[in-house]
Design a protein around this motif. Structure first.
Motif, PDB file in Angstrom:
ATOM      1  N   GLN A 227       0.823  -1.209   0.000  1.00 26.40           N
ATOM      2  CA  GLN A 227       0.000   0.000   0.000  1.00 26.40           C
ATOM      3  C   GLN A 227       0.858   1.260   0.000  1.00 26.40           C
ATOM      4  O   GLN A 227       0.567   2.232  -0.718  1.00 26.40           O
ATOM      5  CB  GLN A 227      -0.925  -0.014   1.223  1.00 26.40           C
ATOM      6  N   GLN A 228       1.917   1.264   0.788  1.00 27.03           N
ATOM      7  CA  GLN A 228       2.781   2.443   0.878  1.00 27.03           C
ATOM      8  C   GLN A 228       3.489   2.747  -0.434  1.00 27.03           C
ATOM      9  O   GLN A 228       3.695   3.914  -0.781  1.00 27.03           O
ATOM     10  CB  GLN A 228       3.818   2.232   1.988  1.00 27.03           C
ATOM     11  N   HIS A 229       3.859   1.709  -1.176  1.00 32.09           N
ATOM     12  CA  HIS A 229       4.688   1.906  -2.364  1.00 32.09           C
ATOM     13  C   HIS A 229       3.949   1.618  -3.675  1.00 32.09           C
ATOM     14  O   HIS A 229       4.571   1.643  -4.738  1.00 32.09           O
ATOM     15  CB  HIS A 229       5.934   1.030  -2.267  1.00 32.09           C
ATOM     16  N   GLY A 230       2.652   1.382  -3.608  1.00 35.73           N
ATOM     17  CA  GLY A 230       1.874   1.156  -4.816  1.00 35.73           C
ATOM     18  C   GLY A 230       2.252  -0.117  -5.549  1.00 35.73           C
ATOM     19  O   GLY A 230       2.279  -0.148  -6.789  1.00 35.73           O
ATOM     20  N   LEU A 231       2.532  -1.182  -4.800  1.00 33.91           N
ATOM     21  CA  LEU A 231       2.957  -2.450  -5.374  1.00 33.91           C
ATOM     22  C   LEU A 231       1.910  -3.527  -5.119  1.00 33.91           C
ATOM     23  O   LEU A 231       1.350  -3.602  -4.014  1.00 33.91           O
ATOM     24  CB  LEU A 231       4.289  -2.898  -4.761  1.00 33.91           C
ATOM     25  N   ALA A 232       1.630  -4.346  -6.111  1.00 38.49           N
ATOM     26  CA  ALA A 232       0.769  -5.511  -5.904  1.00 38.49           C
ATOM     27  C   ALA A 232       1.593  -6.617  -5.267  1.00 38.49           C
ATOM     28  O   ALA A 232       2.708  -6.896  -5.701  1.00 38.49           O
ATOM     29  CB  ALA A 232       0.182  -5.982  -7.229  1.00 38.49           C
ATOM     30  N   ILE A 233       1.053  -7.253  -4.238  1.00 39.65           N
ATOM     31  CA  ILE A 233       1.776  -8.280  -3.500  1.00 39.65           C
ATOM     32  C   ILE A 233       1.121  -9.638  -3.741  1.00 39.65           C
ATOM     33  O   ILE A 233      -0.081  -9.808  -3.540  1.00 39.65           O
ATOM     34  CB  ILE A 233       1.788  -7.982  -1.985  1.00 39.65           C
ATOM     35  N   TYR A 234       1.942 -10.585  -4.199  1.00 41.39           N
ATOM     36  CA  TYR A 234       1.493 -11.963  -4.403  1.00 41.39           C
ATOM     37  C   TYR A 234       2.305 -12.878  -3.490  1.00 41.39           C
ATOM     38  O   TYR A 234       3.455 -12.580  -3.149  1.00 41.39           O
ATOM     39  CB  TYR A 234       1.715 -12.411  -5.849  1.00 41.39           C
ATOM     40  N   LEU A 235       1.707 -14.024  -3.140  1.00 40.69           N
ATOM     41  CA  LEU A 235       2.403 -15.051  -2.371  1.00 40.69           C
ATOM     42  C   LEU A 235       2.533 -16.315  -3.214  1.00 40.69           C
ATOM     43  O   LEU A 235       1.659 -16.623  -4.025  1.00 40.69           O
ATOM     44  CB  LEU A 235       1.651 -15.367  -1.075  1.00 40.69           C
ATOM     45  N   GLN A 236       3.636 -17.047  -3.003  1.00 39.32           N
ATOM     46  CA  GLN A 236       3.862 -18.311  -3.703  1.00 39.32           C
ATOM     47  C   GLN A 236       4.338 -19.350  -2.687  1.00 39.32           C
ATOM     48  O   GLN A 236       5.534 -19.511  -2.463  1.00 39.32           O
ATOM     49  CB  GLN A 236       4.893 -18.146  -4.825  1.00 39.32           C
ATOM     50  N   PRO A 237       3.416 -20.101  -2.083  1.00 45.55           N
ATOM     51  CA  PRO A 237       3.812 -21.103  -1.084  1.00 45.55           C
ATOM     52  C   PRO A 237       4.316 -22.401  -1.690  1.00 45.55           C
ATOM     53  O   PRO A 237       4.902 -23.230  -0.984  1.00 45.55           O
ATOM     54  CB  PRO A 237       2.514 -21.338  -0.310  1.00 45.55           C
ATOM     55  N   GLY A 238       4.091 -22.628  -3.008  1.00 47.21           N
ATOM     56  CA  GLY A 238       4.514 -23.868  -3.646  1.00 47.21           C
ATOM     57  C   GLY A 238       4.982 -23.618  -5.066  1.00 47.21           C
ATOM     58  O   GLY A 238       5.770 -22.709  -5.327  1.00 47.21           O
ATOM     59  N   GLY A 239       4.482 -24.435  -6.005  1.00 42.81           N
ATOM     60  CA  GLY A 239       4.833 -24.280  -7.412  1.00 42.81           C
ATOM     61  C   GLY A 239       4.174 -23.055  -8.036  1.00 42.81           C
ATOM     62  O   GLY A 239       3.477 -22.284  -7.358  1.00 42.81           O
ATOM     63  N   ASN A 240       4.351 -22.908  -9.346  1.00 45.58           N
ATOM     64  CA  ASN A 240       3.813 -21.729 -10.029  1.00 45.58           C
ATOM     65  C   ASN A 240       2.304 -21.608  -9.888  1.00 45.58           C
ATOM     66  O   ASN A 240       1.761 -20.500  -9.824  1.00 45.58           O
ATOM     67  CB  ASN A 240       4.191 -21.771 -11.516  1.00 45.58           C
ATOM     68  N   SER A 241       1.620 -22.748  -9.837  1.00 48.60           N
ATOM     69  CA  SER A 241       0.158 -22.710  -9.741  1.00 48.60           C
ATOM     70  C   SER A 241      -0.332 -22.222  -8.392  1.00 48.60           C
ATOM     71  O   SER A 241      -1.520 -21.908  -8.232  1.00 48.60           O
ATOM     72  CB  SER A 241      -0.425 -24.100 -10.034  1.00 48.60           C
ATOM     73  N   SER A 242       0.572 -22.151  -7.406  1.00 49.98           N
ATOM     74  CA  SER A 242       0.159 -21.712  -6.066  1.00 49.98           C
ATOM     75  C   SER A 242       0.164 -20.198  -5.904  1.00 49.98           C
ATOM     76  O   SER A 242      -0.260 -19.675  -4.875  1.00 49.98           O
ATOM     77  CB  SER A 242       1.079 -22.333  -5.000  1.00 49.98           C
ATOM     78  N   VAL A 243       0.636 -19.470  -6.918  1.00 52.37           N
ATOM     79  CA  VAL A 243       0.729 -18.006  -6.816  1.00 52.37           C
ATOM     80  C   VAL A 243      -0.673 -17.396  -6.709  1.00 52.37           C
ATOM     81  O   VAL A 243      -1.562 -17.708  -7.508  1.00 52.37           O
ATOM     82  CB  VAL A 243       1.463 -17.432  -8.048  1.00 52.37           C
ATOM     83  N   HIS A 244      -0.844 -16.523  -5.732  1.00 54.17           N
ATOM     84  CA  HIS A 244      -2.142 -15.864  -5.546  1.00 54.17           C
ATOM     85  C   HIS A 244      -1.918 -14.478  -4.954  1.00 54.17           C
ATOM     86  O   HIS A 244      -0.944 -14.243  -4.238  1.00 54.17           O
ATOM     87  CB  HIS A 244      -3.048 -16.694  -4.626  1.00 54.17           C
ATOM     88  N   PRO A 245      -2.825 -13.547  -5.259  1.00 53.24           N
ATOM     89  CA  PRO A 245      -2.654 -12.175  -4.762  1.00 53.24           C
ATOM     90  C   PRO A 245      -2.956 -12.062  -3.282  1.00 53.24           C
ATOM     91  O   PRO A 245      -3.875 -12.697  -2.762  1.00 53.24           O
ATOM     92  CB  PRO A 245      -3.649 -11.364  -5.601  1.00 53.24           C
ATOM     93  N   LEU A 246      -2.161 -11.267  -2.584  1.00 52.34           N
ATOM     94  CA  LEU A 246      -2.416 -10.919  -1.184  1.00 52.34           C
ATOM     95  C   LEU A 246      -3.070  -9.548  -1.109  1.00 52.34           C
ATOM     96  O   LEU A 246      -4.039  -9.343  -0.382  1.00 52.34           O
ATOM     97  CB  LEU A 246      -1.097 -10.926  -0.399  1.00 52.34           C
TER      98      LEU A 246
END
Length: 445
Positions: A227-246
């Motif tokens: 929020q402070q820097h205008g960046l979208a944050i995603y998390l990746q707990p596993g392989g590429n298919s696990s990527v999801h927006p925070l």
């Protein structure tokens, strides 16, 4: 020089007689090739041997005795430590000249061909251009802090301590030090090995790979940072298919590629943060314009775009021809390419999933006649495709390459086995300040 297995500590003098394909200077000492980090063609220097190998040695500069007239002061304070750039000490014109020479030598040595004419080099912004990449992360307990950056030049096992990157997109480049400070406060400081970044026209996305579930405190800190820097944050707990927006809940990554011709509307491509997109947005625009110029698409043409990805070439071509087919090995990219076609109101583009490193000659799209073909393969090149394509109907091929050796090999196949002429070729500076050579070539019958 001694020929023992130990590395001698006594510095020695040498003249740099060539520039290697990786950007290092090349000297000959006692008949053996020595690759020298940070040295340029024509320089005389005192060197110190770093590593000894059977066929070559590696050295570093202790003192420059005679400087190249093409040497410039690197803009980045991390140059020489960070492996992200290898040519910041060489002026822009000489960087291009070096890449053109590499391409020419590969054509002659590997493909045994040469273009009838050389295209003028394509260049764009040389700084703050990198919109996609991967940062390494390491929690160094002895230093009491987290390091974020690219790998070290001399020891790739270690992470260079970067505060500010001059070639990364301005939404992130000046903030890498702040990112390290953030990670240093997190519970998962030792569980985040890498951060992918990808910028659309409107927002930069960061993908945090984490080896253990994040605490509520950590996820809250990441959201605040985004929020402070205008960046979208995603998390990746596993392989590429696990990527999801925070944060935000539904970020939208997209970029536009336009046309100087008013008859053709711009195309907007949406993508996911780990999708392949061209690193340099400005160069991508110029590359696209040149590819279309060389392809010379006509309203009645049927065009085949191999290794099409998101449709970076496919969709702009579709606006100019009767029909275009894009073929790509990654299912997700093909799905998004088709969605991008529909989103842009393009109904004459078809997309197919196929592993182009395997024999696809019996696929429906491979058996059809195509007037023109565009190739944009990865480093391995397109030799497997060229075993069954192009057909006799194809009269023009535009080949976009990220590796001059595979382009040269495939050029030899097209000329010597398929009867094409290598009409023109030239370099495109997709990665300024690096030794990476991107190029484009036109083949005609």
């Amino acid at each position: 020089m001694s020929r023992s297995n130990s590395v001698p500590q006594t510095p020695f003098e040498a003249v740099i007689t060539d520039l290697g394909h990786d950007g290092r200077g090349v000297a000959r000492v006692d008949g053996k090739t020595v690759f020298v980090s940070g040295a340029l063609l024509g320089e005389r220097a005192i060197l110190r041997l770093r590593k000894r190998h059977r066929r070559f040695d590696e050295a570093e500069v202790v003192e420059l005795l005679e400087r190249s007239p093409h040497r410039v002061e690197p803009r980045c304070r991390h140059f020489g430590e960070c492996s992200g750039c290898s040519f910041q000490h060489l002026d822009a014109a000489s960087q291009i000249e070096s890449k053109q020479r590499v391409l020419s030598e590969n054509f002659e040595r590997i493909g045994k061909v040469s273009p009838q004419s050389w295209l003028p080099p394509l260049t764009s912004d040389a700084w703050a251009y990198r919109r996609r990449g991967r940062l390494s992360v390491r929690n160094v307990v002895k230093k009491g802090r987290v390091l974020v950056g690219f790998r070290e030049e001399e020891n790739p096992r270690f992470v260079a301590d970067i505060q500010h990157c001059e070639v990364v997109h301005p939404a992130l480049g000046p903030k890498i030090g702040l990112l390290a400070e953030l990670l240093n406060t997190m519970d998962a400081a030792s569980d985040i090995p890498q951060i992918e970044f990808a910028a659309g026209d409107d927002i930069m996305a960061l993908v945090f790979r984490h080896m253990q579930p994040l605490s509520e405190r950590d996820t809250a800190a990441l959201i605040v940072f985004g929020q402070q820097h205008g960046l979208a944050i995603y998390l990746q707990p596993g392989g590429n298919s696990s990527v999801h927006p925070l944060w935000p809940e539904h970020p939208r990554l997209a970029f536009r590629i336009g046309s100087d011709d008013a008859r053709y509307a711009d195309v907007e491509l949406e993508f996911e943060p780990l999708d392949f997109v061209q690193v340099n947005a400005g160069m991508n625009q110029r590359m696209l314009a040149r590819a279309i110029e060389l392809l010379d698409p006509q309203p009645t043409d049927r065009v085949l775009d191999l290794f099409c990805g998101l449709g970076n070439f496919t969709l702009p071509i579709a606006r100019r021809v009767a029909e275009v087919a894009g073929v790509e090995g990654e299912h997700g990219l093909v799905e998004r390419a088709a969605q991008n076609a529909a989103r842009n109101g393009i109904d004459n583009a078809r997309f197919h999933v196929a592993n182009l490193f395997e024999d696809q000659r019996h696929a429906d799209w491979a058996k059809q006649p195509w007037d023109k073909v565009l190739l944009d393969p990865p480093r391995a090149g397109a030799d497997k495709v060229l075993e069954y394509l192009p057909h006799k109907q194809t009269r023009r091929i535009v080949y976009v390459s990220c590796h001059p050796a595979s382009l040269a090999r495939d050029a030899g196949i097209l000329v010597n086995q398929h009867g094409f002429k290598l009409v023109s070729a030239g370099v495109m500076d997709m990665f300024p300040h690096t030794a990476h050579v991107e190029s484009i070539a036109l083949f005609e019958k």
